[in-house]
Design an enzyme around this catalytic site. Structure first.
Site, PDB file in Angstrom:
ATOM      1  N   SER A 135      44.169  41.018  35.364  1.00 34.43           N
ATOM      2  CA  SER A 135      43.443  40.521  36.525  1.00 34.43           C
ATOM      3  C   SER A 135      41.933  40.546  36.305  1.00 34.43           C
ATOM      4  O   SER A 135      41.421  39.882  35.414  1.00 34.43           O
ATOM      5  CB  SER A 135      43.840  41.317  37.757  1.00 34.43           C
ATOM      6  OG  SER A 135      43.341  40.715  38.922  1.00 34.43           O
ATOM      7  N   ASP A 292      39.204  35.203  40.608  1.00 33.60           N
ATOM      8  CA  ASP A 292      39.095  36.125  39.480  1.00 33.60           C
ATOM      9  C   ASP A 292      39.884  35.574  38.295  1.00 33.60           C
ATOM     10  O   ASP A 292      40.527  34.518  38.399  1.00 33.60           O
ATOM     11  CB  ASP A 292      39.527  37.533  39.884  1.00 33.60           C
ATOM     12  CG  ASP A 292      41.005  37.660  40.187  1.00 33.60           C
ATOM     13  OD1 ASP A 292      41.653  36.631  40.432  1.00 33.60           O
ATOM     14  OD2 ASP A 292      41.525  38.796  40.189  1.00 33.60           O
ATOM     15  N   LYS A 408      49.219  38.475  46.644  1.00 37.23           N
ATOM     16  CA  LYS A 408      47.910  37.888  46.897  1.00 37.23           C
ATOM     17  C   LYS A 408      47.751  36.643  46.037  1.00 37.23           C
ATOM     18  O   LYS A 408      48.270  36.556  44.929  1.00 37.23           O
ATOM     19  CB  LYS A 408      46.801  38.894  46.638  1.00 37.23           C
ATOM     20  CG  LYS A 408      46.785  39.547  45.273  1.00 37.23           C
ATOM     21  CD  LYS A 408      45.685  40.593  45.218  1.00 37.23           C
ATOM     22  CE  LYS A 408      45.673  41.348  43.904  1.00 37.23           C
ATOM     23  NZ  LYS A 408      46.770  42.335  43.819  1.00 37.23           N
TER      24      LYS A 408
END
Length: 584
Positions: A135, A292, A408
């Site tokens: 991530s 991100d 998410k």
């Protein structure tokens, strides 16, 4: 790994050698995550093979139709030359372990956003899936995120049982090293086109103002932070009827070195968004959206009338998303729809703004432990029981709009915020102005979140043990400076002084540290360890309809005192709506 071990031994680095070889990776809030390199507590070819072998053994035990339903594997664009380790290579090894055991594998032919893996698990009715990603972590890291058949990240007891199976399968099996199997096996399929097309089509379910999106002159800039997001955010904007957002050219394409940012985490704010903001000023774009590197989180900045940029916090964005998703549901629901059937969720360290909205509007709000794995599992339970879940979030800019993905998702969040901004522009409002309206309606929720870096686990343990044995054994702090503490909740031990039986309502989480202090003045502050990084995080929030205007919170050791400076504000009677008087 052997060469590294010999090098450490020859150079007398026995402690580092022990650290690398005498402990194993464990599941945190986002799966397995560590630096790439040699050792059993690092991400490398061997530990990924061992992890997959353990997963195979566990899934074989849980699903009689495992070899019919198959397994999903995705990956981002991380890589490290020094260890010859990359996300794609690790994904190929993951697939090889399963293909060698005659398990069909849905292996994406190119990098994808993390949300595509849980989405694919559900769409393809696979038993599970793995995403190779770290991530927003530093470039040296990588990770191994596991999703169950329900499309949510694994929780207990699955994580503990998988670890047991991994420890029983440490020697690589025949075929486990054959990363070329993904190119030759007849039971490997590429789900990319089907999943991408289905995802974009499902995205339209949360598009409510397409006609405005088509006509708007509002411009958006998007940065993918050298990760996977560019192509998919472009497609998402197209699905909503927008012109494509303007990409930041220096950050558009994958770069495992993240060469234009000091860290690849858009949550760090303006310091890492500089290229985006400068491009937006040049192009006269009012809104910047930043995904991100694995595109599961979203940061947003908006140009203000005074010429400055406002970078929204995760809690502020959640207030906007919560208002938006409920308003859109209310405008589009059937006449017999029951608001009491509607839910929103947040992690316990996140803002309580959704709770305030829920209390006023009549829907349900629930809290979970930190980590979207808890949110995803609970959302699935609610859906299975006929409930409607509109939105869920965690304060670290993680948002779930709708329920197509039970995790998410920065791609969907980016286009939803774009539609929201477009709608508000038609009302002569900015996102920042609407946020103030939301606070005026549901109460000002002012928060401060940050972290301390700590690379020494014994030090972290000593800090938390000091808090649990502050003035005496088994005694927590009773005040911080002049501020009295009303209640203490310790998720690690299961203690909660606010409950009649002194037991926490949220599940005990012994593998992590988390203590929450509720103050008599209404402030709630939590100190916890990160499940993905060497950080001690802190979260503080105050809420009131008329009192709180601004709060700065700082936690420091020797009691982790919370030093707050608060400006209180009041609506002066008879002075007209919206007039604000400030008092220190």
């Amino acid at each position: 790994m052997i060469q590294k071990r010999i090098h450490l031994l020859q150079n007398g680095k026995h402690k580092e050698l022990r650290d690398r070889l005498c402990c194993r990776l464990t599941f945190g809030t986002a799966g397995l995550r560590s630096a790439m390199g040699a050792g059993f507590c690092y991400i490398n070819d061997l530990t990924v093979i061992q992890s997959t072998q353990g997963i195979y053994k566990y899934l074989e035990r849980c699903f009689s139709d495992f070899k019919q339903r198959g397994f999903v594997v995705g990956y981002d664009t991380r890589g490290q030359v020094t260890s010859n380790c990359s996300s794609k290579k690790l994904a190929k090894l993951t697939a090889a372990v399963l293909l060698a055991k005659d398990v069909p594998v849905y292996f994406f032919s190119t990098y994808v956003p993390t949300p595509f893996v849980p989405y694919a698990v559900q769409q393809l009715k696979a038993v599970a899936g793995v995403m190779i990603t770290a991530s927003h972590n530093r470039k040296e890291d990588n990770g191994y995120k596991v999703y169950w058949e329900n499309g949510a990240q694994i929780t207990s007891p699955h994580d503990k049982e998988i670890i047991k199976c991994i420890e029983e399968c440490v020697e690589p099996w025949n075929g486990s090293w054959n990363e070329n199997l993904v190119d030759t096996s007849p039971i490997r399929q590429d789900p990319l086109k089907k999943i991408c097309d289905c995802y974009m089509e499902d995205l339209k379910k949360i598009c409510y103002h397409r006609e405005l999106n088509v006509q708007t002159n509002l411009k958006f800039v998007h940065t993918s932070f050298h990760g996977v997001g560019h192509d998919y955010v472009q497609l998402a904007f197209k699905a909503f009827g927008f012109q494509p957002p303007i990409p930041v050219p220096e950050q558009k394409d994958p770069d495992p070195d993240f060469s234009t940012v000091k860290c690849p985490n858009p949550e760090e704010g303006e310091s890492v968004l500089e290229l985006s903001l400068r491009l937006a000023e040049k192009e006269n774009a009012k809104v910047v959206v930043a995904t991100d590197p694995d595109a599961d989180r979203l940061a947003v900045a908006e140009h203000q009338e005074n010429g400055c940029w406002k970078v929204f916090t995760g809690n502020e964005l959640a207030a906007l998303f919560g208002w938006w998703m409920f308003s859109c549901w209310k405008e589009n629901c059937s006449e017999d729809a029951d608001v009491k059937n509607v839910y929103m969720l947040a992690t316990t360290v996140s803002s309580k703004i959704l709770r305030a909205i829920a209390l006023k509007e009549g829907f349900h709000f629930e809290e979970t432990l930190p980590g979207f794995k808890w949110i995803g599992s609970r959302v699935k339970d609610l859906l299975d029981n006929g409930k409607v879940v509109l939105f869920a979030f965690e304060e670290s800019i993680g948002f779930m709009c709708g329920t197509s993905v039970l995790d998410k998702d920065g791609v969907s969040a980016a286009v939803v915020i774009a539609e929201m901004a477009t709608y508000l522009e038609g009302k002569n409002l900015t996102l920042a102005q609407k946020l103030i309206e939301i606070y005026e309606m549901y109460g000002y929720h002012i928060s401060k979140t940050s972290y301390f870096l700590c690379y020494d686990p014994p030090t972290i343990k000593r800090i938390f043990e000091k808090l649990r044995n502050f003035d005496a054994p088994q005694s927590y702090p009773k005040c911080c400076g002049i501020y009295n503490i009303l209640h203490v909740r310790d998720i690690t031990t299961g203690y909660d002084s606010s409950q009649p039986n002194k037991k926490s309502v949220l599940p005990v989480s012994k593998s992590s540290q988390m203590i929450t202090f509720t103050f008599q003045n209404g402030c709630v502050a939590t100190l916890r360890t990160s499940g993905t990084e060497p950080k001690i995080k802190y979260y503080a929030e105050m809420c009131a309809f008329l009192i709180v205007w601004h709060m700065n919170a700082l936690l420091c050791y020797k009691g982790m005192e919370i030093l707050t400076s608060v400006k209180t504000c009041f609506h002066r009677p008879g002075s007209g709506q919206g007039t604000i008087w400030c008092k220190r």
